[in-house]
Design a protein around this motif. Structure first.
Motif: not given
Ligand SMILES: C[S@@+](CC[C@H](N)C(=O)[O-])C[C@H]1O[C@@H](n2cnc3c(N)ncnc32)[C@H](O)[C@@H]1O
Length: 213
Positions: A18, A32-33, A35-38, A61, A64, A88-89, A91
């Motif tokens: 994850d 960007n797909s 992540f929860s936000e674009d 936040r 990304n 969340e942002n 990786r």
């Protein structure tokens, strides 16, 4: 260069899929797909133990972040920091950033951070410096037209080399700081190397550079 390898690290990186992207080349053009936000995409090359990426993603936040680190034994610490930050942002990619155009599409990236990159002091290793012109060509290939590169280092020779390299490439320099900590940027998030070197009283150099269109 030999990189230390911890055999358990492979499993650990897979278990944390994850955070650690497993097939990063498949994500080209659609980061960007994940992540929860674009929202804008910032990448750091040579993330090390992850203090910067976890700190920046916590502070911003609305952005990304992707951290790229080739050493398995080191990136495991970055995974821990991102986990602990509960964000969340962010990786991470366990890859050698040899040609970023294989990972990112044209205009996909808004900002590139080069934090305390290996200086490769010998002239015969110049091509390995992350501000060598072939790397700048790659960065130009993935950054948006108004995108920027932000370089921080304790190494004066690498800093001088990079300023010249940016300039020869026709880039515009902005905010050239010879002592970032003296300037006291309240937004600055320190990396592990930054803490170590500034703790020894060494100045930290920083500059921002843009490609002129
Ligand atoms: C000197 S350390 C700095 C780490 C961190 N940025 C900091 O400031 O604390 C440089 C890091 O970059 C990584 N690195 C160097 N070249 C790289 C490349 N081409 N792709 C991915 N990681 C790289 C190294 O493995 C190392 O962890």
């Amino acid at each position: 260069m030999r990189l230390r390898h911890k055999p358990w690290a492979d499993d650990y990186l897979k278990e944390n899929d994850d955070i650690v992207v497993q097939n990063p080349f498949d994500q080209k053009g659609k980061w960007n797909s994940l992540f929860s936000e674009d929202q804008p995409l910032h990448i750091e090359i040579g993330t090390g133990k992850g203090q910067f990426i976890a700190g920046m993603a916590t502070q911003h936040r609305e952005i990304n972040f992707i951290g790229i680190e080739r050493a398995k034994s080191i990136i495991v610490s970055a995974v821990e920091k991102v986990k602990q930050a509960e964000i969340e942002n962010a990786r991470l990619l366990n890859e050698n950033a040899q040609d970023l155009r294989d990972l990112f599409a044209e205009n996909e990236v808004d900002k590139i951070y080069l934090n305390f990159s290996d200086p490769w002091p010998k002239t015969k290793h110049e091509k390995r410096r992350l501000t060598y012109h072939t790397f700048l060509q790659q960065y130009k290939g993935i950054l948006k037209p108004d995108g920027e590169i932000v370089l921080k280092t304790d190494n004066r020779k690498l800093f001088e080399y990079s300023l010249v390299s940016f300039s020869k490439f026709g880039m515009i320099l902005d905010e050239v700081l010879l002592d970032l900590h003296d300037y006291q940027d309240p937004e600055n998030v320190q990396t592990e190397y930054e803490e170590k070197f500034s703790g020894k009283g060494q100045p930290i150099y920083r500059c921002k550079a843009y490609f002129s269109s």
